[in-house]
Design an enzyme around this catalytic site. Structure first.
Site, mmCIF file in Angstrom:
data_model
loop_
_atom_site.group_PDB
_atom_site.id
_atom_site.type_symbol
_atom_site.label_atom_id
_atom_site.label_comp_id
_atom_site.label_asym_id
_atom_site.label_seq_id
_atom_site.Cartn_x
_atom_site.Cartn_y
_atom_site.Cartn_z
ATOM 1 C CD GLU A 111 -6.072 1.374 2.403
ATOM 2 O OE1 GLU A 111 -6.050 -0.064 3.086
ATOM 3 O OE2 GLU A 111 -6.615 1.455 1.640
ATOM 4 N NE ARG A 128 -3.852 -2.192 0.439
ATOM 5 C CZ ARG A 128 -3.793 -3.383 0.100
ATOM 6 N NH1 ARG A 128 -2.625 -3.625 -0.876
ATOM 7 N NH2 ARG A 128 -4.880 -4.387 0.161
ATOM 8 C CB SER A 145 -9.405 -1.429 4.177
ATOM 9 O OG SER A 145 -9.710 -2.722 3.541
HETATM 10 C C1 LIG Z 1 -15.458 -0.298 -1.413
HETATM 11 C C2 LIG Z 1 -13.971 0.051 -1.501
HETATM 12 C C3 LIG Z 1 -13.207 -1.074 -1.668
HETATM 13 C C4 LIG Z 1 -11.785 -0.952 -1.887
HETATM 14 N N1 LIG Z 1 -10.947 -1.872 -1.773
HETATM 15 C C5 LIG Z 1 -9.572 -1.990 -2.040
HETATM 16 C C6 LIG Z 1 -8.754 -3.020 -2.283
HETATM 17 O O1 LIG Z 1 -9.263 -4.248 -2.124
HETATM 18 N N2 LIG Z 1 -7.539 -2.913 -2.252
HETATM 19 C C7 LIG Z 1 -6.791 -1.567 -2.234
HETATM 20 O O2 LIG Z 1 -5.699 -1.589 -2.484
HETATM 21 N N3 LIG Z 1 -7.714 -0.405 -2.267
HETATM 22 C C8 LIG Z 1 -9.025 -0.462 -2.153
HETATM 23 N N4 LIG Z 1 -9.932 0.415 -1.885
HETATM 24 C C9 LIG Z 1 -9.325 1.949 -1.887
HETATM 25 C C10 LIG Z 1 -9.368 2.556 -3.331
HETATM 26 O O3 LIG Z 1 -10.258 1.841 -4.291
HETATM 27 C C11 LIG Z 1 -7.927 2.489 -4.290
HETATM 28 O O4 LIG Z 1 -7.076 3.221 -3.561
HETATM 29 C C12 LIG Z 1 -8.023 3.370 -5.581
HETATM 30 O O5 LIG Z 1 -6.688 3.173 -6.334
HETATM 31 C C13 LIG Z 1 -8.274 4.770 -5.315
HETATM 32 O O6 LIG Z 1 -8.435 5.384 -6.583
HETATM 33 P P1 LIG Z 1 -9.257 6.506 -6.841
HETATM 34 O O7 LIG Z 1 -9.447 7.032 -8.229
HETATM 35 O O8 LIG Z 1 -10.705 6.591 -6.201
HETATM 36 O O9 LIG Z 1 -8.232 7.811 -6.104
HETATM 37 P P2 LIG Z 1 -8.649 8.923 -5.002
HETATM 38 O O10 LIG Z 1 -9.503 8.521 -4.058
HETATM 39 O O11 LIG Z 1 -9.443 10.095 -5.911
HETATM 40 O O12 LIG Z 1 -7.048 9.331 -4.804
HETATM 41 C C14 LIG Z 1 -6.472 8.738 -3.916
HETATM 42 C C15 LIG Z 1 -5.149 9.381 -3.871
HETATM 43 O O13 LIG Z 1 -4.331 9.218 -5.096
HETATM 44 C C16 LIG Z 1 -4.160 10.354 -5.759
HETATM 45 N N5 LIG Z 1 -4.432 10.664 -7.174
HETATM 46 C C17 LIG Z 1 -5.372 10.339 -7.913
HETATM 47 N N6 LIG Z 1 -5.249 10.428 -8.993
HETATM 48 C C18 LIG Z 1 -4.213 10.586 -9.351
HETATM 49 C C19 LIG Z 1 -3.405 10.641 -10.518
HETATM 50 N N7 LIG Z 1 -3.674 10.457 -11.633
HETATM 51 N N8 LIG Z 1 -1.644 10.704 -10.379
HETATM 52 C C20 LIG Z 1 -1.424 11.280 -9.252
HETATM 53 N N9 LIG Z 1 -2.090 10.881 -7.971
HETATM 54 C C21 LIG Z 1 -3.436 10.683 -8.053
HETATM 55 C C22 LIG Z 1 -4.811 11.436 -4.975
HETATM 56 O O14 LIG Z 1 -4.587 12.922 -4.793
HETATM 57 C C23 LIG Z 1 -4.954 10.773 -3.730
HETATM 58 O O15 LIG Z 1 -3.829 11.094 -2.880
HETATM 59 C C24 LIG Z 1 -11.383 0.496 -1.679
HETATM 60 C C25 LIG Z 1 -12.102 1.564 -1.621
HETATM 61 C C26 LIG Z 1 -13.438 1.323 -1.387
HETATM 62 C C27 LIG Z 1 -14.305 2.683 -1.487
#
Ligand SMILES: Cc1cc2nc3c(=O)[nH]c(=O)nc-3n(C[C@H](O)[C@H](O)[C@H](O)COP(=O)(O)OP(=O)(O)OC[C@H]3O[C@@H](n4cnc5c(N)ncnc54)[C@H](O)[C@@H]3O)c2cc1C
Length: 334
Positions: A330, A166, A234
């Protein structure tokens, strides 16, 4: 500037927690070529910039005085690599699960264990997403990112991204890089990864959809759907403690899940700790600990960032008082 940016932008629908949040300015990025000019404008105006994908791993503050860049670039391409491997090149704004489902539908192996994770392709390397025995870094080839310090696009391979559990380079230098596209290695020949105990019963699946369907089933049973009950998945990392602390913990709690790490440290289950501390299903006004999975904090409706942080602090303190172990959050506070 008003033509380039939206003002007082409502982000409530842009985060899976459903927290009420506004940004002073927002810009939807549909072409990576817009990124340098956005930073130039921000520097000129003296405004901070933050990136947002689908908001599934963030706790959005009620008000951000700056520019929120909404990453919405689309496109994907399958390339045959030098050694015959298949390389998938996807733009940052693509939805992660849609990409996985597309590759699985084509009969390609590699991403099936990572099905159902919300969010964008561009955010996947940021926390090196992982689930069911596979991490993004296991399939990663390289990525293209805009480096705000260099003022140019750069290509980064796996070692340069400093992936760990992570974790990545992008967490070490928050705000410096904007991931624009990601390249992943896929395979046409069957390479199922079934080491995770809930997948081992699948024996020898002949199509990646068998694994993906099982993963989606398991996820649906465990994690509340954020479209019905806002959450960020999580909420705490599984704590990794030194061997001696782990041994003492396991002696005191023989039924607790504990996983030995390569360096001798012990990984414990944050969900188990929260549940044993009596907090599963706990509610504090608009927020609570999920009754389905103790590792997930939920928004019952109308919650703000302050509510979530207050509940998180209560969980951390309660678990620490009971077990002497301090949980780490997280999702990022943005
Ligand atoms: C129901 C649920 C289940 C989940 N299950 C998992 C799992 O099984 N495993 C896991 O690892 N995670 C899990 N997650 C967490 C999440 O899905 C991941 O971390 C995902 O990659 C976040 O993507 P996002 O586009 O929503 O990022 P955001 O939440 O929009 O951003 C997350 C971070 O990344 C940065 N960011 C976003 N886009 C970019 C970019 N293009 N360049 C640079 N920085 C950027 C943002 O500034 C922020 O710091 C889960 C979340 C939820 C809600």
């Amino acid at each position: 500037m008003n033509q380039f940016l939206s003002q007082d932008y409502d982000l409530t629908a842009h985060n899976t927690f459903g927290l009420a949040a506004h940004s002073q300015f927002a810009r939807t990025i549909v072409d990576e070529a817009e990124i340098p000019s956005l930073f130039a404008l921000a520097d000129q105006q003296g405004l901070p910039v933050r990136m947002l994908g689908e908001g599934s791993n963030v706790i959005l503050s009620e008000r951000f005085d700056g520019i929120t860049a909404l990453i919405a670039t689309r496109g994907r391409e399958l390339i045959v690599g030098d050694n015959g491997d298949l390389i998938l090149d996807a733009q940052a704004g693509e939805n992660w699960h849609a990409l996985v489902a597309h590759t699985v539908g084509e009969g390609l192996w590699g991403l099936e264990n990572l099905a159902g994770i919300p969010g964008t392709v561009g955010a996947a390397p940021v926390q090196n997403i992982g689930a069911y025995g596979v991490e993004l870094s296991d399939r990663f080839v390289s990525l293209r990112a805009y480096d705000r310090v260099a003022g140019a696009f750069v290509e980064l391979d796996g070692p340069a991204c400093r992936f760990a559990y992570r974790h990545s380079l992008f967490k070490e230098h928050r705000g410096r890089y904007v991931v624009a596209r990601v390249r992943l290695r896929l395979s046409r020949s069957a390479k199922p990864e079934l080491s995770y105990r809930d997948l081992s019963a699948l024996a020898a699946p002949d199509h990646p959809s068998v694994v993906m369907d099982r993963v989606l089933q398991l996820r649906a049973a465990k994690i509340p759907d954020w479209r019905g009950l806002g959450n960020a998945g999580s909420f705490f990392h599984n704590p990794v403690v030194p061997a001696a602390i782990g041994a003492a913990f396991m002696a005191a709690h023989p039924t607790a899940p504990a996983y030995a790490q390569a360096d001798g440290a012990i990984k414990l289950s944050a969900g188990w700790l929260i549940e044993q501390a009596g907090l599963k299903g706990y509610r504090d006004g608009p927020v609570g600990v999920s009754a389905q999975h103790a590792l997930v904090l939920v928004n019952h409706g109308g919650a703000s960032c302050t509510d979530v942080l207050g509940l998180a602090e209560h969980v951390v303190t309660t678990v620490h008082d009971r077990f002497g172990i301090r949980l780490q959050r997280e999702p990022e506070l943005l």
